[in-house]
Design a protein around this motif. Structure first.
Motif, PDB file in Angstrom:
ATOM      1  N   ALA A  73     -24.814 -22.899   0.725  1.00 16.69           N
ATOM      2  CA  ALA A  73     -24.623 -24.027   1.647  1.00 16.69           C
ATOM      3  C   ALA A  73     -25.068 -25.357   1.053  1.00 16.69           C
ATOM      4  O   ALA A  73     -24.641 -26.422   1.514  1.00 16.69           O
ATOM      5  CB  ALA A  73     -25.381 -23.760   2.945  1.00 16.69           C
ATOM      6  N   SER A  74     -25.903 -25.321   0.035  1.00 17.18           N
ATOM      7  CA  SER A  74     -26.419 -26.563  -0.543  1.00 17.18           C
ATOM      8  C   SER A  74     -25.522 -27.120  -1.639  1.00 17.18           C
ATOM      9  O   SER A  74     -25.817 -28.169  -2.210  1.00 17.18           O
ATOM     10  CB  SER A  74     -27.824 -26.336  -1.120  1.00 17.18           C
ATOM     11  N   ALA A  75     -24.417 -26.419  -1.959  1.00 12.66           N
ATOM     12  CA  ALA A  75     -23.571 -26.813  -3.086  1.00 12.66           C
ATOM     13  C   ALA A  75     -22.366 -27.640  -2.649  1.00 12.66           C
ATOM     14  O   ALA A  75     -21.783 -27.407  -1.581  1.00 12.66           O
ATOM     15  CB  ALA A  75     -23.092 -25.579  -3.839  1.00 12.66           C
ATOM     16  N   ALA A  76     -21.980 -28.570  -3.501  1.00 13.88           N
ATOM     17  CA  ALA A  76     -20.769 -29.350  -3.250  1.00 13.88           C
ATOM     18  C   ALA A  76     -19.523 -28.534  -3.594  1.00 13.88           C
ATOM     19  O   ALA A  76     -18.470 -28.707  -2.970  1.00 13.88           O
ATOM     20  CB  ALA A  76     -20.794 -30.637  -4.066  1.00 13.88           C
ATOM     21  N   THR A  77     -19.645 -27.641  -4.579  1.00 10.27           N
ATOM     22  CA  THR A  77     -18.527 -26.818  -5.024  1.00 10.27           C
ATOM     23  C   THR A  77     -18.983 -25.372  -5.164  1.00 10.27           C
ATOM     24  O   THR A  77     -20.084 -25.106  -5.654  1.00 10.27           O
ATOM     25  CB  THR A  77     -17.998 -27.300  -6.394  1.00 10.27           C
ATOM     26  N   ALA A  78     -18.147 -24.447  -4.727  1.00 14.23           N
ATOM     27  CA  ALA A  78     -18.413 -23.024  -4.889  1.00 14.23           C
ATOM     28  C   ALA A  78     -17.278 -22.427  -5.702  1.00 14.23           C
ATOM     29  O   ALA A  78     -16.102 -22.569  -5.340  1.00 14.23           O
ATOM     30  CB  ALA A  78     -18.517 -22.331  -3.538  1.00 14.23           C
ATOM     31  N   VAL A  79     -17.617 -21.743  -6.808  1.00 12.48           N
ATOM     32  CA  VAL A  79     -16.610 -21.139  -7.683  1.00 12.48           C
ATOM     33  C   VAL A  79     -16.808 -19.624  -7.667  1.00 12.48           C
ATOM     34  O   VAL A  79     -17.893 -19.128  -7.982  1.00 12.48           O
ATOM     35  CB  VAL A  79     -16.712 -21.667  -9.123  1.00 12.48           C
ATOM     36  N   ILE A  80     -15.765 -18.900  -7.304  1.00 10.46           N
ATOM     37  CA  ILE A  80     -15.818 -17.438  -7.195  1.00 10.46           C
ATOM     38  C   ILE A  80     -15.312 -16.817  -8.492  1.00 10.46           C
ATOM     39  O   ILE A  80     -14.150 -16.991  -8.868  1.00 10.46           O
ATOM     40  CB  ILE A  80     -14.996 -16.951  -5.990  1.00 10.46           C
ATOM     41  N   CYS A  81     -16.198 -16.103  -9.188  1.00 16.55           N
ATOM     42  CA  CYS A  81     -15.876 -15.508 -10.495  1.00 16.55           C
ATOM     43  C   CYS A  81     -16.212 -14.020 -10.509  1.00 16.55           C
ATOM     44  O   CYS A  81     -16.881 -13.540 -11.431  1.00 16.55           O
ATOM     45  CB  CYS A  81     -16.653 -16.207 -11.604  1.00 16.55           C
ATOM     46  N   VAL A  82     -15.782 -13.306  -9.500  1.00 15.22           N
ATOM     47  CA  VAL A  82     -16.125 -11.887  -9.398  1.00 15.22           C
ATOM     48  C   VAL A  82     -14.988 -11.028  -9.936  1.00 15.22           C
ATOM     49  O   VAL A  82     -13.840 -11.471 -10.024  1.00 15.22           O
ATOM     50  CB  VAL A  82     -16.433 -11.502  -7.930  1.00 15.22           C
ATOM     51  N   PRO A  83     -15.270  -9.764 -10.309  1.00 17.10           N
ATOM     52  CA  PRO A  83     -14.237  -8.920 -10.907  1.00 17.10           C
ATOM     53  C   PRO A  83     -13.177  -8.454  -9.920  1.00 17.10           C
ATOM     54  O   PRO A  83     -13.442  -8.312  -8.723  1.00 17.10           O
ATOM     55  CB  PRO A  83     -15.033  -7.741 -11.464  1.00 17.10           C
ATOM     56  N   THR A  84     -11.977  -8.197 -10.446  1.00 15.69           N
ATOM     57  CA  THR A  84     -10.871  -7.647  -9.656  1.00 15.69           C
ATOM     58  C   THR A  84     -10.282  -6.462 -10.416  1.00 15.69           C
ATOM     59  O   THR A  84      -9.238  -6.596 -11.072  1.00 15.69           O
ATOM     60  CB  THR A  84      -9.776  -8.701  -9.394  1.00 15.69           C
ATOM     61  N   PRO A  85     -10.927  -5.309 -10.365  1.00 20.11           N
ATOM     62  CA  PRO A  85     -10.393  -4.125 -11.054  1.00 20.11           C
ATOM     63  C   PRO A  85      -9.160  -3.591 -10.344  1.00 20.11           C
ATOM     64  O   PRO A  85      -8.794  -4.065  -9.258  1.00 20.11           O
ATOM     65  CB  PRO A  85     -11.555  -3.133 -10.973  1.00 20.11           C
ATOM     66  N   LEU A  86      -8.523  -2.594 -10.948  1.00 21.73           N
ATOM     67  CA  LEU A  86      -7.373  -1.966 -10.316  1.00 21.73           C
ATOM     68  C   LEU A  86      -7.826  -1.010  -9.225  1.00 21.73           C
ATOM     69  O   LEU A  86      -8.807  -0.282  -9.385  1.00 21.73           O
ATOM     70  CB  LEU A  86      -6.549  -1.184 -11.347  1.00 21.73           C
ATOM     71  N   SER A  87      -7.096  -1.006  -8.135  1.00 22.48           N
ATOM     72  CA  SER A  87      -7.338  -0.041  -7.069  1.00 22.48           C
ATOM     73  C   SER A  87      -6.569   1.240  -7.378  1.00 22.48           C
ATOM     74  O   SER A  87      -5.812   1.315  -8.351  1.00 22.48           O
ATOM     75  CB  SER A  87      -6.892  -0.603  -5.722  1.00 22.48           C
TER      76      SER A  87
END
Length: 418
Positions: A73-87
């Motif tokens: 909540a304290s950030a001006a920008t949030a960058v999502i860099c989480v993995p996306t493996p195959l289902s």
């Protein structure tokens, strides 16, 4: 106020955090893995591309890591860099993306910029991420900004890193794109803007599908060139002399890493799900590349058979078990299916890798040889799976009873090449 919070502190998020810190931004890293967070706060790195000293330097520059999502909540920008493996159905597993997005949504503020970097299929930003964020009551493009910018990290690449690799950016609205371009422009040399989020999502898939298909092409050529008595490596060298219209790709024991074996499947799955027909190039390429470990094993059996040996009971030493040279990353390494196939034939397996002290495979740990040269000389067959620069391959091939080079790096006539 923090300039940016980066969700996911792996091979993508941590190098991104480092560049932002170097540009003078205040950076908070968020990760659900408590051990990762504790190690980073203690100045210890867990990725190949950053040393402990570099993480300590980031800490001195104000970087902090946390498992407390309220810090978002304290950030001006949030960058999502989480993995996306195959289902299991071959599409992307968006579990981590959805969890990270919900964490942002619970802490979303008016005016915040939210950027998804995780590789996925076209439409994810608009169809999955945006509705989760808008559940907060705020509207994308009106109350907060939303964009997609595909990660292009190449672990172990000493020439191109986060700063000098152009950054593709697509915004939910033109104003969203403006803000995202401005954000990345602080620490990336070149920012390439697309018409929207779908174009940016598709650009990443095109990049890796292009590589996937061309690798499959040379892998199939390797099979019939061997049968025809043609040295494909010499063919590629000759073709590469053309200064235009040709880019060299090389065969190998399979494809590995976090992109090539996975990303094209996102596109193939999306085409089937939304349009009802197959993306035939991708599916054929996947079939060819996925069967390369089987082909390597058949070649290994032929080499042993020519010496009057069976794979069953033969000692086979695998050199290099990471997915690419000169790093410790083992994600999707073709060494794993190769080992399983050889073990299934009854071979006595061992391995050596200067970057891997312990290799948990086959439901247990494969024995690691300590005296490389003695092990090479004693093995019935040595298979070079990954060509680390630390290996003097011609010397090793000369010491071995039989040496099978799956990377085309040997020059001696005694070596068998893929």
């Amino acid at each position: 106020m923090t300039d940016v919070v980066i969700l996911g502190l792996g091979y993508v998020g941590l190098p991104l955090a480092r560049e932002a810190v170097h540009a003078g931004a205040s950076v908070c890293g968020y990760d659900v893995n408590e051990a990762v967070v504790a190690n980073l706060n203690a100045g210890r790195s867990h990725v190949d591309d950053l040393t402990d000293a570099e993480v300590a330097e980031m800490r001195a520059g104000g970087f902090t890591a946390t498992t407390d999502e309220t810090e978002i909540a304290s950030a001006a920008t949030a960058v999502i860099c989480v993995p996306t493996p195959l289902s299991e159905d071959g599409g992307p597993d968006l579990t981590a993306v959805e969890a990270a997005t919900r964490a942002v949504a619970r802490n979303l503020r008016p005016g915040m910029l939210v950027i998804l970097e995780s590789t996925t299929y076209p439409g994810t930003t608009d169809e999955i991420v945006r509705p989760l964020l808008e559940a907060s009551g705020l509207r994308a493009g009106v109350d907060f900004h939303l964009a997609f910018s595909p990660e292009r990290i190449d672990p172990g690449n000493s020439q191109f890193g986060p700063r000098n690799t152009p950054k593709v950016v697509g915004g939910h609205t033109p104003a969203c794109a403006d803000l995202a371009v401005s954000f990345y422009g602080r620490f990336v040399d070149t920012v390439v803007r697309t018409k929207g989020t779908r174009e940016a999502e598709m650009a990443k898939l095109l990049e890796n599908t292009y590589r996937h298909v061309n690798i499959a092409l040379v892998n199939e050529m390797a099979r019939f060139c061997h049968q025809l008595g043609i040295d494909l490596w010499d063919v590629i060298r000759a073709a590469s002399s053309k200064p235009f219209g040709f880019q060299a790709f090389y065969p190998g024991p399979g494809v590995g890493g976090h992109c090539i074996p996975i990303d094209p499947n996102y596109l193939s799955h999306n085409v089937r799900a939304k349009l009802g027909y197959p993306f035939r190039f991708v599916e054929l390429a996947q079939e060819i590349n996925a069967t390369m470990p089987d082909y390597v094993v058949r070649r290994a059996q032929d080499i042993l058979n020519d010496a009057g040996l069976a794979a069953n009971g033969s000692s086979i030493l695998m050199l290099g078990v990471t997915y690419k040279p000169d790093i410790a990353d083992q994600r999707e390494s073709p060494a794993v299916p190769l080992a399983r196939l050889l073990d299934g034939l009854g071979a006595k397996l061992s391995y050596h890798d200067p970057y891997v002290d312990r290799w948990d495979c086959l439901g247990g740990t494969v024995p690691r040889v300590e005296d490389l040269h003695t092990a090479v000389a004693e093995a019935d067959l040595v298979i070079l799976v990954q060509g680390h620069r630390a290996y003097d391959v011609d010397q090793l091939a000369g010491q071995a009873k039989r040496f099978f080079d799956t990377r085309g790096v040997t020059t001696v006539d005694t070596a068998h090449r893929l």
